[in-house]
Design an enzyme around this catalytic site. Structure first.
Site, short mmCIF file in Angstrom:
data_model
loop_
_atom_site.label_atom_id
_atom_site.label_comp_id
_atom_site.label_asym_id
_atom_site.label_seq_id
_atom_site.Cartn_x
_atom_site.Cartn_y
_atom_site.Cartn_z
N HIS A 57 4.44 8.20 2.37
CA HIS A 57 3.62 8.15 1.28
C HIS A 57 3.88 6.86 0.41
O HIS A 57 4.89 6.23 0.39
CB HIS A 57 3.81 9.31 0.20
CG HIS A 57 3.25 10.50 0.82
ND1 HIS A 57 3.83 11.69 0.55
CD2 HIS A 57 2.14 11.02 1.18
CE1 HIS A 57 3.26 12.65 1.14
NE2 HIS A 57 2.08 12.44 1.36
N CYS B 92 7.85 14.99 -6.14
CA CYS B 92 6.96 15.96 -5.01
C CYS B 92 6.96 17.28 -5.73
O CYS B 92 6.03 18.15 -5.26
CB CYS B 92 7.57 15.93 -3.39
SG CYS B 92 8.14 14.44 -3.00
C1 CIR Z 1 5.17 16.52 4.53
O1 CIR Z 1 5.75 15.80 5.25
O2 CIR Z 1 4.24 16.75 3.87
C2 CIR Z 1 6.51 16.93 3.36
N1 CIR Z 1 7.45 17.26 4.35
C3 CIR Z 1 7.08 15.88 2.41
C4 CIR Z 1 5.90 15.80 1.29
C5 CIR Z 1 6.48 14.72 0.43
N2 CIR Z 1 5.62 14.98 -0.80
C6 CIR Z 1 5.32 14.03 -1.62
O3 CIR Z 1 6.17 12.87 -1.36
N3 CIR Z 1 4.70 14.10 -2.75
#
Ligand code: CIR
Length: 278
Positions: free
Chosen positions: A171, A268
């Site tokens: 991201h 997150c």
């Molecule tokens: C994913 O791959 O979607 C999750 N394991 C990690 C999400 C991380 N989220 C974020 O940076 N907002």
């Protein structure tokens, strides 16, 4: 937008969080599947994180975990809230789409207006969004597409949306975050350096950029005049020194390595918002 307006947009009363499901340890998505997550340790770190949010003056509201969604603790991906309006997202990974409904219900209960992405082909993860108070930066990643960014622009016409290409990381927020008013922290990897270059070329607001040695330190959570940062043990002395010198606000440390194994950062695990009438 005047700085005072920007400041008030970055003052929050509540943090919406979501508890860690047991399924997180085995089934949370991760770029590197050799990483072994310890559930009890993750829960301990998550609790400390919510305590620090409380110390920053926020009322923490927690949605129960849903075992069907191993990544649901990463609530940031489900919504962007600016002022009293939330735009619900459509996560790029199909396994994560079902997480949004419970977040929508809770936002409604908190009297936040909710809007949906108006284009059925839109894909958008909250982890690709940085709201700086001046503009909305949106990563163009494997999880977020142009339709997602354009649809978000229609949800918040009062702030410009600026798209930033993302390559080599999950991201935008995996390599960049708002560390303080007008200060953007960027990671030191190749992916981070490319994002820094694109931010310098494309961003419409006025920012100071600070580049760290590594990416793992670049996700900072700026909350009501405090910066929540990862512990010195986790990010190492050099990143820690660079961060604490660059940020002119109190820095609060939290250990978060169990979440980093699943590509999760500090931002997150919460959606920050200001409820009406506060
Ligand atoms: C994913 O791959 O979607 C999750 N394991 C990690 C999400 C991380 N989220 C974020 O940076 N907002």
């Amino acid at each position: 937008h005047s700085p005072s307006r920007a400041v008030s947009m970055l003052n929050f009363t509540h943090a919406l969080t979501r508890a860690v499901p047991h399924s997180f340890a085995n089934d949370a998505l991760r770029l590197d599947w050799s990483k072994n997550i310890v559930y009890e340790r993750a829960v301990k770190q998550w609790r400390k994180y919510t305590e620090i949010l409380t110390k920053c003056g926020l009322e923490v509201v927690t949605i129960p975990a849903d075992e069907r969604y191993p990544d649901c603790v990463f609530i940031e991906d489900s919504a962007l809230v600016i002022g009293q309006r939330a735009c619900l997202t459509r996560p790029g990974h199909p396994n994560r789409r079902g997480e949004v409904q419970a977040v929508k219900d809770e936002l409604k209960r908190l009297k936040i207006e909710t809007v949906e992405l108006d284009d059925p082909s839109a894909l958008l993860d909250g982890g690709d969004i940085i709201f700086t108070g001046q503009e909305i930066l949106v990563g163009d990643s494997t999880r977020t597409n142009e339709e997602g960014a354009m649809s978000l622009q229609r949800a918040f016409p009062e702030f410009p949306v600026t798209r930033i290409p993302i390559k080599g990381c999950l991201h935008l927020k995996s390599v960049a975050s708002l560390g303080n008013e007008g200060v953007i922290i960027v990671g030191g990897s190749q992916a981070g350096s490319a994002v820094l270059q694109n931010l310098k070329q494309r961003a419409q607001g006025q920012y100071k950029f600070v580049q760290l040695d590594d990416d793992c330190a670049a996700n900072v959570l700026f909350v009501n005049g405090n910066a929540i940062i990862k512990s010195q043990k986790e990010i190492g002395p050099s990143n820690f020194r660079k961060l604490t010198e660059a940020l002119t606000v109190p820095c609060l440390e939290v250990e978060f390595d169990e979440f980093y194994k699943a590509d999760g950062c500090l931002s997150c695990c919460s959606v920050l918002l200001q409820t009406p009438g506060k």
